[in-house]
Design a protein around this motif. Structure first.
Motif, PDB file in Angstrom:
ATOM      1  N   ARG A  35      -5.386 -57.927   3.584  1.00 20.67           N
ATOM      2  CA  ARG A  35      -6.087 -57.492   2.371  1.00 20.67           C
ATOM      3  C   ARG A  35      -7.608 -57.563   2.512  1.00 20.67           C
ATOM      4  N   PHE A  36      -8.093 -58.138   3.601  1.00 25.43           N
ATOM      5  CA  PHE A  36      -9.537 -58.218   3.833  1.00 25.43           C
ATOM      6  C   PHE A  36     -10.010 -57.154   4.821  1.00 25.43           C
ATOM      7  N   ALA A  37      -9.122 -56.216   5.163  1.00 24.95           N
ATOM      8  CA  ALA A  37      -9.471 -55.203   6.162  1.00 24.95           C
ATOM      9  C   ALA A  37     -10.678 -54.376   5.736  1.00 24.95           C
ATOM     10  N   ALA A  38     -10.715 -53.916   4.471  1.00 25.51           N
ATOM     11  CA  ALA A  38     -11.778 -53.007   4.033  1.00 25.51           C
ATOM     12  C   ALA A  38     -13.165 -53.646   4.101  1.00 25.51           C
ATOM     13  N   PRO A  39     -13.388 -54.851   3.524  1.00 29.10           N
ATOM     14  CA  PRO A  39     -14.734 -55.424   3.601  1.00 29.10           C
ATOM     15  C   PRO A  39     -15.158 -55.784   5.019  1.00 29.10           C
ATOM     16  N   ILE A  40     -14.202 -56.189   5.861  1.00 27.69           N
ATOM     17  CA  ILE A  40     -14.568 -56.495   7.248  1.00 27.69           C
ATOM     18  C   ILE A  40     -14.904 -55.212   7.991  1.00 27.69           C
ATOM     19  N   ARG A  41     -14.140 -54.147   7.737  1.00 26.26           N
ATOM     20  CA  ARG A  41     -14.425 -52.867   8.379  1.00 26.26           C
ATOM     21  C   ARG A  41     -15.842 -52.401   8.048  1.00 26.26           C
ATOM     22  N   GLU A  42     -16.248 -52.549   6.796  1.00 29.40           N
ATOM     23  CA  GLU A  42     -17.596 -52.142   6.395  1.00 29.40           C
ATOM     24  C   GLU A  42     -18.667 -52.876   7.193  1.00 29.40           C
ATOM     25  N   ARG A  43     -18.411 -54.149   7.497  1.00 25.49           N
ATOM     26  CA  ARG A  43     -19.390 -54.954   8.232  1.00 25.49           C
ATOM     27  C   ARG A  43     -19.430 -54.608   9.719  1.00 25.49           C
ATOM     28  N   LEU A  44     -18.329 -53.996  10.225  1.00 29.49           N
ATOM     29  CA  LEU A  44     -18.229 -53.762  11.666  1.00 29.49           C
ATOM     30  C   LEU A  44     -18.612 -52.352  12.103  1.00 29.49           C
ATOM     31  N   LEU A  45     -18.379 -51.369  11.267  1.00 31.80           N
ATOM     32  CA  LEU A  45     -18.613 -49.991  11.682  1.00 31.80           C
ATOM     33  C   LEU A  45     -20.055 -49.786  12.158  1.00 31.80           C
TER      34      LEU A  45
END
Length: 359
Positions: A55-65
């Motif tokens: 469930r934390f995929a979206a906020p972590i993805r934003e930080r990594l892209l």
């Protein structure tokens, strides 16, 4: 090199033929979650993940892209900071850890080196124990002893069993049966999964001292540092804990309270291999050894990387169904042999996972 995508995938592989339990939880289903990180140069990394991390995929993805995956310190800091509320403990840290491990797999592939060498490369073989000894319907002390003997027959020189799910006298009898079965030369560990108060754990610990246990794991509530410190001071058996502790700051408190003898930071739960190495360094300054909780696919790289690595947990007897889909690290004469392939060296049969999850 830039990160262009991040994804979590959970495979629901059906029910276990025989559910098992520890002192607090019953496991009934076979599930496997993987996290994948992809770059614009075609290099990707994969690691195992906890289900709750997805469930934390979206906020972590934003930080990594758009980030360069080789900048591991900066990337870890980006994942950890900037949340609406301070991220100190919980599933969010486990999610960060899962992604961090996938990034180490990616870096290993990018640099053409196995992860344990990138992290330190202290040795290429590490001792392993087989975790098992769970409570099951119809499983008595005889069946428990047979299970532990099967691990020894498979080549393990160390085994771990559960306690805390029965009354103390019954658990003492279970430990006695295992020690008698495996003999004096096999290491035996017990794991209570936070079942007891400090005083109850003290009673149990004193009752089993004659059985020469290698460690007594998670005897009481994980935040009861004072209770565990009391056990460290009063029991001859070493106290092992930390599998559900988070980040170097959580382990700083645990270690400074003298509430642990053997540090069990989980390379996923604690915040990933980046954070695990920091915790191992902290532990070494206090002359403490590391015995990580969790799957051996990552744990073996962690222990092989540092000079205070003790032993690796594996689940050869508990989850043989995983062998249908995962591989890459061989077990020889009581030790795990680290692969020399780049990255974590985990082989994954994704087509088989897809087929199994559809049935």
């Amino acid at each position: 090199m830039k990160i262009v995508d991040l994804s979590f995938t959970t495979y629901d592989l059906g029910k276990l033929s025989k559910p098992f339990r520890n002192s607090i939880l019953t496991t009934e289903n076979k599930r496997l979650t993987l996290v994948d990180v992809h770059t614009d140069e075609g290099v990707s990394g994969t690691a195992l993940s906890a289900e709750g991390a997805t469930r934390f995929a979206a906020p972590i993805r934003e930080r990594l892209l758009g980030q360069d995956p080789r900048d591991f310190t900066r990337i870890w800091h980006r994942m950890f900071t900037g949340w609406r509320k301070p991220v100190v403990k919980g599933d969010a840290i486990s999610a960060i850890g899962s992604v961090d491990n996938a990034l180490w797999d990616l870096r290993g592939k990018a640099f053409g080196m196995p992860v344990y060498r990138l992290l330190g490369g202290y040795r290429s073989r590490v001792p392993a124990y087989s975790a098992g000894g769970y409570y099951e319907e119809g499983k008595g002390t005889g069946e428990l002893a047979e299970e532990m003997l099967s691990f020894v027959a498979a080549g393990y020189r160390a085994v771990k069993m559960k306690v805390g799910g029965a009354d103390i006298p019954e658990d003492v009898r279970r430990v006695a049966a295992v020690r008698e079965a495996v003999g004096p030369d096999v290491k035996v560990m017990v794991d209570a999964n936070n079942a007891w108060t400090s005083s109850q754990a003290l009673r149990f610990g004193r009752a089993v001292e004659e059985f020469d246990l290698t460690w007594f794991e998670e005897p009481c509530w994980p935040d009861d540092h004072a209770g565990m410190a009391a056990l460290v001071g009063q029991l001859a058996v070493p106290i092992a804990t930390g599998e559900i502790e988070f980040t170097r700051w959580g382990f700083r408190d645990l270690i400074e309270r003298r509430a642990v003898d053997i540090v069990q930071a989980d390379p996923q739960t604690c915040g990933g291999l980046t954070e695990w190495i920091r915790i191992a360094t902290l532990a070494s300054t206090h002359h403490l050894e590391m015995a990580p909780h969790g799957n051996h696919y990552v744990g073996a790289h962690a222990v092989a990387a540092v000079d205070n690595g003790l032993i690796v947990e594996s689940y050869a007897g508990l989850s043989p169904w995983q062998d249908e889909f995962l591989g890459g690290i061989s077990f020889v004469d009581g030790e795990l042999v680290l692969p020399e392939t780049p990255g974590l060296g985990i082989t994954i049969d994704r087509p088989a996972l897809e087929r199994a999850s559809r049935t």
